[in-house]
Every structure is written in C-alpha cells, then in structure tokens.
Motif scaffolding. Sequence first.
Motif, PDB file in Angstrom:
ATOM      1  N   UNK A 190      43.661  41.551  48.309  1.00 25.42           N
ATOM      2  CA  UNK A 190      44.210  41.994  49.591  1.00 25.42           C
ATOM      3  C   UNK A 190      45.121  40.752  50.113  1.00 25.42           C
ATOM      4  N   UNK A 191      44.849  39.497  49.897  1.00 29.37           N
ATOM      5  CA  UNK A 191      45.519  38.499  50.298  1.00 29.37           C
ATOM      6  C   UNK A 191      46.835  38.118  49.560  1.00 29.37           C
ATOM      7  N   UNK A 192      46.775  38.596  48.303  1.00 25.12           N
ATOM      8  CA  UNK A 192      47.836  38.174  47.458  1.00 25.12           C
ATOM      9  C   UNK A 192      48.943  39.379  47.972  1.00 25.12           C
ATOM     10  N   UNK A 193      48.535  40.621  48.146  1.00 27.25           N
ATOM     11  CA  UNK A 193      49.751  41.493  48.736  1.00 27.25           C
ATOM     12  C   UNK A 193      50.126  41.146  49.980  1.00 27.25           C
ATOM     13  N   UNK A 194      49.418  40.356  50.966  1.00 26.80           N
ATOM     14  CA  UNK A 194      49.900  39.854  52.080  1.00 26.80           C
ATOM     15  C   UNK A 194      50.886  38.731  52.028  1.00 26.80           C
ATOM     16  N   UNK A 195      50.505  38.028  51.069  1.00 26.86           N
ATOM     17  CA  UNK A 195      51.520  36.970  50.905  1.00 26.86           C
ATOM     18  C   UNK A 195      52.688  37.100  50.110  1.00 26.86           C
ATOM     19  N   UNK A 196      52.644  38.061  49.581  1.00 27.90           N
ATOM     20  CA  UNK A 196      53.789  38.684  48.811  1.00 27.90           C
ATOM     21  C   UNK A 196      54.296  37.692  47.625  1.00 27.90           C
ATOM     22  N   UNK A 197      53.529  37.272  46.772  1.00 31.23           N
ATOM     23  CA  UNK A 197      53.930  36.466  45.802  1.00 31.23           C
ATOM     24  C   UNK A 197      54.471  37.230  44.515  1.00 31.23           C
ATOM     25  N   UNK A 198      55.337  36.739  43.944  1.00 34.56           N
ATOM     26  CA  UNK A 198      55.973  37.361  43.077  1.00 34.56           C
ATOM     27  C   UNK A 198      55.526  38.121  41.838  1.00 34.56           C
ATOM     28  N   UNK A 199      54.636  36.889  41.377  1.00 37.40           N
ATOM     29  CA  UNK A 199      53.855  37.273  40.016  1.00 37.40           C
ATOM     30  C   UNK A 199      52.348  36.934  40.317  1.00 37.40           C
ATOM     31  N   UNK A 200      51.279  37.173  39.774  1.00 37.67           N
ATOM     32  CA  UNK A 200      49.881  37.117  39.674  1.00 37.67           C
ATOM     33  C   UNK A 200      49.567  37.418  38.259  1.00 37.67           C
ATOM     34  N   UNK A 201      48.288  36.714  37.932  1.00 38.48           N
ATOM     35  CA  UNK A 201      47.850  37.139  36.514  1.00 38.48           C
ATOM     36  C   UNK A 201      46.303  36.794  36.397  1.00 38.48           C
ATOM     37  N   UNK A 202      45.628  37.779  35.666  1.00 42.54           N
ATOM     38  CA  UNK A 202      44.006  37.816  35.355  1.00 42.54           C
ATOM     39  C   UNK A 202      44.038  37.622  33.912  1.00 42.54           C
ATOM     40  N   UNK A 203      42.871  37.926  33.593  1.00 46.02           N
ATOM     41  CA  UNK A 203      42.541  37.824  32.314  1.00 46.02           C
ATOM     42  C   UNK A 203      43.352  38.707  31.370  1.00 46.02           C
ATOM     43  N   UNK A 204      43.666  40.070  31.991  1.00 49.47           N
ATOM     44  CA  UNK A 204      44.179  40.992  31.098  1.00 49.47           C
ATOM     45  C   UNK A 204      45.827  41.324  31.368  1.00 49.47           C
ATOM     46  N   UNK A 205      46.255  40.916  32.491  1.00 50.64           N
ATOM     47  CA  UNK A 205      47.761  41.413  32.784  1.00 50.64           C
ATOM     48  C   UNK A 205      48.498  40.199  33.579  1.00 50.64           C
ATOM     49  N   UNK A 206      49.539  40.427  33.833  1.00 49.04           N
ATOM     50  CA  UNK A 206      50.563  39.888  34.823  1.00 49.04           C
ATOM     51  C   UNK A 206      50.890  41.059  35.527  1.00 49.04           C
ATOM     52  N   UNK A 207      51.030  40.902  36.865  1.00 50.32           N
ATOM     53  CA  UNK A 207      51.465  42.071  37.660  1.00 50.32           C
ATOM     54  C   UNK A 207      52.333  41.529  38.954  1.00 50.32           C
ATOM     55  N   UNK A 208      53.096  42.238  39.612  1.00 48.10           N
ATOM     56  CA  UNK A 208      53.596  41.906  40.934  1.00 48.10           C
ATOM     57  C   UNK A 208      52.646  42.544  41.953  1.00 48.10           C
ATOM     58  N   UNK A 209      51.922  41.491  42.797  1.00 42.25           N
ATOM     59  CA  UNK A 209      51.018  41.938  43.870  1.00 42.25           C
ATOM     60  C   UNK A 209      51.656  43.066  44.928  1.00 42.25           C
ATOM     61  N   UNK A 210      52.947  42.864  45.268  1.00 41.10           N
ATOM     62  CA  UNK A 210      53.406  43.771  46.355  1.00 41.10           C
ATOM     63  C   UNK A 210      53.515  45.062  45.874  1.00 41.10           C
ATOM     64  N   UNK A 211      53.835  45.373  44.621  1.00 46.11           N
ATOM     65  CA  UNK A 211      54.016  46.633  44.213  1.00 46.11           C
ATOM     66  C   UNK A 211      53.031  47.160  43.228  1.00 46.11           C
ATOM     67  N   UNK A 212      52.206  46.341  42.693  1.00 50.00           N
ATOM     68  CA  UNK A 212      51.141  46.750  41.766  1.00 50.00           C
ATOM     69  C   UNK A 212      51.766  46.951  40.293  1.00 50.00           C
TER      70      UNK A 212
END
Length: 675
Positions: free
Chosen positions: A168-190
Amino acid sequence: MTNESYTMVQTEFADPAPLRAPPPDKRLVVSIHDVSPTFALPIAMLAERIEAILGGPRFAMLVVPDHWGAARLDQSPAFVRRLRDWADAGVEMFLHGWFHRDSSAHRGGASALKARYMTAGEGEFLGLDAVEAEIRMRAGRDMVEQAIGRSVAGFIAPAWLYGPGAHAALKACDFALAEDHFRVWQPRTGAIVARGPVVTWASRSPARTASSLAVAAAARAARLDADDARCGPSRRRHQEIAADQHRPHAEHARRTPHRVALCRSGRRASPVGDGGMKIVDVCAFYTPTGGGVRTYIDRKLVALADRGHEIVVIAPGEEDRQEQRGPNARVRWLRSPRFPLDRSYRYFADREALHAMLDEEDADVVEVSSPWRSASMVADWRTRSGSHARLSLIAHADPLSAYAYRWFGNVASTQAIDRAFDWYWRHLRRLDAQFDHIVSASESLTQRLRDGGLRKVTTDPMGVEPGQFSPRLRDPELRREMLALCGLGEDALLLIGVGRHAPEKRWDMVAQAAAIAGTQAPVGLLIIGGGARQRRVIDAIGDNPHVRLLEPVRDRGALARLMASADALIHGCEAETFCFVAAEAIASGLTLIAPDRGGAADLACANDGALYRSGDAQDAAEAILAVAGTIETSAQRRRPVRTMDDHFDALLALYGAGNDTAIDHTRRYQQGTGR
C-alpha cells in the motif's frame, strides 16, 4: 532497470571461455545491495571491478539510508560525495529500505517463517503497517535523493520481502519501479515490467549452503526451460542471482550468466582463503559490566565482521536471549548461574544447552576464553558431534597467578606451588592435546605454558582500540582539576589506576604505596572502577585526602581523556594475561608502573616502565618515586602501539595458516628495559 549489457564477466567468477550473447528478450542486470557508509571501502572496490567488467557504470546500487540504525547517510559527507559521483556517472540508485533490519513482531505463520528463514532478521518491510512503511519510504527517498541530486529509480525492499502495508505504501509513494523475488513492476499501475525468479544462495552454515545450491540448481534449470518455451520476443524476462556473501562461492557464480545481484558488498576479501569463516567465541568472561574482556569482545564483533567473517559470541547470562550486533555479529546469552568467587561473572553449567547452541551455529572455528569447564565442554562437543571445527583456546585468564600464587606466594615458591597444583597442569596438557591452538597474549605466559608441557602455544599480543587513546588528548586544565580533587597543586605527580575492585587487582596495596610515596613527594592517585570488594580499598585509603575513588567510566572517549591527562598509570595485578588498561596507558603517552610478573610487566619492560615486586607496597612506593623524577621527559612520549585489529589479523592468519604455523608478532614490543 535499464542495463542491457551482454558482456561476459571476465573475473574469477566467470569461465574463461566466451559465451554467446543471450537472445534479445533476456537481460543481464547487475546491482550492488546494502550500499551504506558502513561498507564504504568494499563498495568502492566492487564498483570499480564491475565498471571495468561491464565497460562503464552500467549497474545499479541499492542504498540503505541508515543501515542498522548506525550509519545515517546524511551524517557521512565523504560517502555522500562518492555516491553522487556514481549517480552522475550513470549508476542507477534505488532506495533499499530504511534500516535494513526487521524489528516487527510477526503474528502470521507464513510471515514468521519468511522472516526467520528467508532473511537473517533483515526483512524490514515484511511486518510494517502502511503508515510506518510509508513514513520510512518517504524519509528514505528524501535522504537518498538529497544525497544523489536526482530522483531514485525505484524501491526494493530488504530481502525482497513485502507485507500488505508495504504494498500500500509503495502505491502511495508512487515509485517508478519495485522488485520482489519473481518480478519487476510499476507500483502505481501494477504493470509487470519483467518476470524471473531470484535464486538466493544462503551460506551462513554448511547445511544452508548445501540446500541453497540444490534449490538454486533445480530452480535455474526448471525456470529456464519453462520460460524459454513460453516467452515470446515481445516479453522481457529476467533472472536475478542473489549471492549472500557470508561465504562467497566463486564456483556458484561462475555458472550463472544471468541477472546478478551482488548482496552484502560489505564483506572484505577474507585473509584466509577464498571465503569468510564463521567463528564462534564461547566466552565465559564476557559480561556487560566487565572490563578488558568486554572491550576486547565488543571490538571483535566489529572487526571480524568487517573482515568478511561471521562472528557469534556465546556468553553466560541471566536469561536465554540473542542480541544482534550487526549484519554478521551476534551475542547469544545462555542462562547460567553466578560465579561464587566473583558474582559479577557467571559460568556455563548446562553442558547439553551449550552443545545444542554449538550444533546450531555449525562454526568453522570455535574459540574458548576460559581454561575451566567451558573448554572441556567444547572439546567434548567436538568429539561427540564429529564436527570438523578447529578449536582455539584464547588465554584470557591465568588462574594460578590470580589465586594460587597470590594466596600462597608468601609461604612457598612458584615452583612449589606448581607442584602442589600439578592436577591443574595435567588439565592444561589435556586441553593442549584436544585443541588445535592455544593463544597467549604475552611472552611471559607463553613461556610458562611451554615450561608446563604445552606444545601448541602461540603468542599473539592483544592491543588497544584503534584511534581511541592518544597523547594528543592530554588536557592541562583537566589535569589541574584531577589534582585539585586530590588536594594537590600542579607540581604533584598524578597517578591513575583503572580496574574493577577484585582481590587480585590489589588496589588496597596500590593505595598504600601511594600513601608511602606521598610522605616524600606530592603524589595524587585516582582509582577508577567499582565492584563488590571496594571496602578493603576504602579501608586502605583511610583519611588520605590525596587518594580518590571514582565510579567506573563507561564512556571510552572520556576515559581516554582522563588517562592522557594523568602522568603515569599504576597497576597492581600480576595475574594479567595481557593487561588492556596498561596498553591503553602506553598509547596515551603515560609511564607504566607495574608488578614484576604477568602481562603488565611485559608491557612495562617493552616501554621503559617501572617494575616493583608483586604485592609489595614499599617497593611499589619506590617505583612511584623513581617515576616522579623523570615524568617531565616521559609523559608525552609517543610509542609504537599495537591495536586490537593487529591482534585479530594475526589470529585470522593463524587460523588460515594450518596447525604447524605459529604467528608471533611480539618481537617489536619486547624491546626496552624495566626499572
């Protein structure tokens, strides 16, 4: 992440044969994790190597704003300048948590398992609620962006672990990219930018190393086959290989021409072979109120971790608990009873509990600080478990000097006492046979142990904390204040004594010696320390206004200033295996007045100090008066100083050199004469 380099890594991590470039839908992305002032030097070395391999700054850095709450980025201007230089050159900067430390209480079973097994207490954002996660993300982004002078490229949680609050915080902060163990994604749009597993190598123990290798190999093969079958040219895929460099394995990385995340860049190249060791110190003398051993262990927890090793101290405590001291440093307290002869200490009483801890830690080297039951327990553990760990007895204690020689020295010779206590020498010889190393901190103790029949004794003198004690800290005004506390003027000799009030320290004798010397010259004495045996010291001082007791000084910087502002340090204990406080006095430019036996005597002889007959107040008074006549020319003398880090480097070299090699660095410290 925009790095699209297909350059093969031509280092010890790569096969010498060139590989063909991967197809266009695959990416090699290189990133350095845990970028912090804590690891400034190894990060710079790693960045330089990667840049040379990739042909430019075509990689990413994952920046931690305040690593483990001990390295704020905004308080490290030199590192900030270097970070901005990297950003200006084109290195992509990602925010990587705030503390990189997990302090949450995980209630759910799945989260608790992740926190325990997928990260060594570093999954910071797994258990945070949305409010706290957003606060840390925004504060961290502000700090990093102020440092680099531009926007961060995105956010990657420590250990790639996110809870619902973090998402939830990632979307609120509007970071361009995020990454976990299986993917790289855009938090704002998913929107998913790339897919691919993280293959993590955990190497905190041989068992975890073996399981990681098996899982990594299977996951790589399965994922590559499946993805190559279903990924069309319009879809990007990535694979990230995370190397937990507790114990780097070059062969593992050699087989991995995919996306590589170089974690734990804070490990230096180990001085012993290709990888770091895991060292467990079973230290019966470590206590929060201790003196020299506590100082030694606290520094050891920092120095060995900085050198690329994992260090765990097992100590007897009031309760069973674990205390994290850094990414690679822990203290494990084992509930234990108090020691009858000195209730400020405890002793290991539960053999099975200690063995269970040693089984869990699965160390490469196990050190023991006490020659008593804990040493026998550790030797029995290796025999029972079949462990291949090397055993090292660090001689922090000399029981014969502390007790037998002091108790019976007035009625029997040392040789006669040794014969009476031959059972103890037989015990030491058994330990010598069971252990790989016996490490002594002074040449005199080494010689006594060898004379007693021990064959594996190595001399490795200890030292002082780097950069802590110096003659430059001398403060004339502070000296005047200390002398005024003793009721004396500036022309008096100012002595200082530091240590706990235990019988073997002989502070009552030291106070008597100062009083005797004071009848012939103005002499002030400050004794800094505390303990249950203080009454004898108070009685010895009586109504002498020139001897004062001060409470223990826990602030090491304040102690260093007090010490440098005195004229000489006097010590009363002949049972020291090294004597940290004597070394600190020498580093502070003081003359050392010491008994004629033990580690303090070795240091005094090597540094133009004054010796007196052990336990003899009259002879100690004569030594004080001899020093009083020369103090103006000797108080500010700078002498070669051995640091604790020198000791640790020699210790690590010993562990890496094999059983037949003895590292002896004492010669340069054994020159000089006593009184």
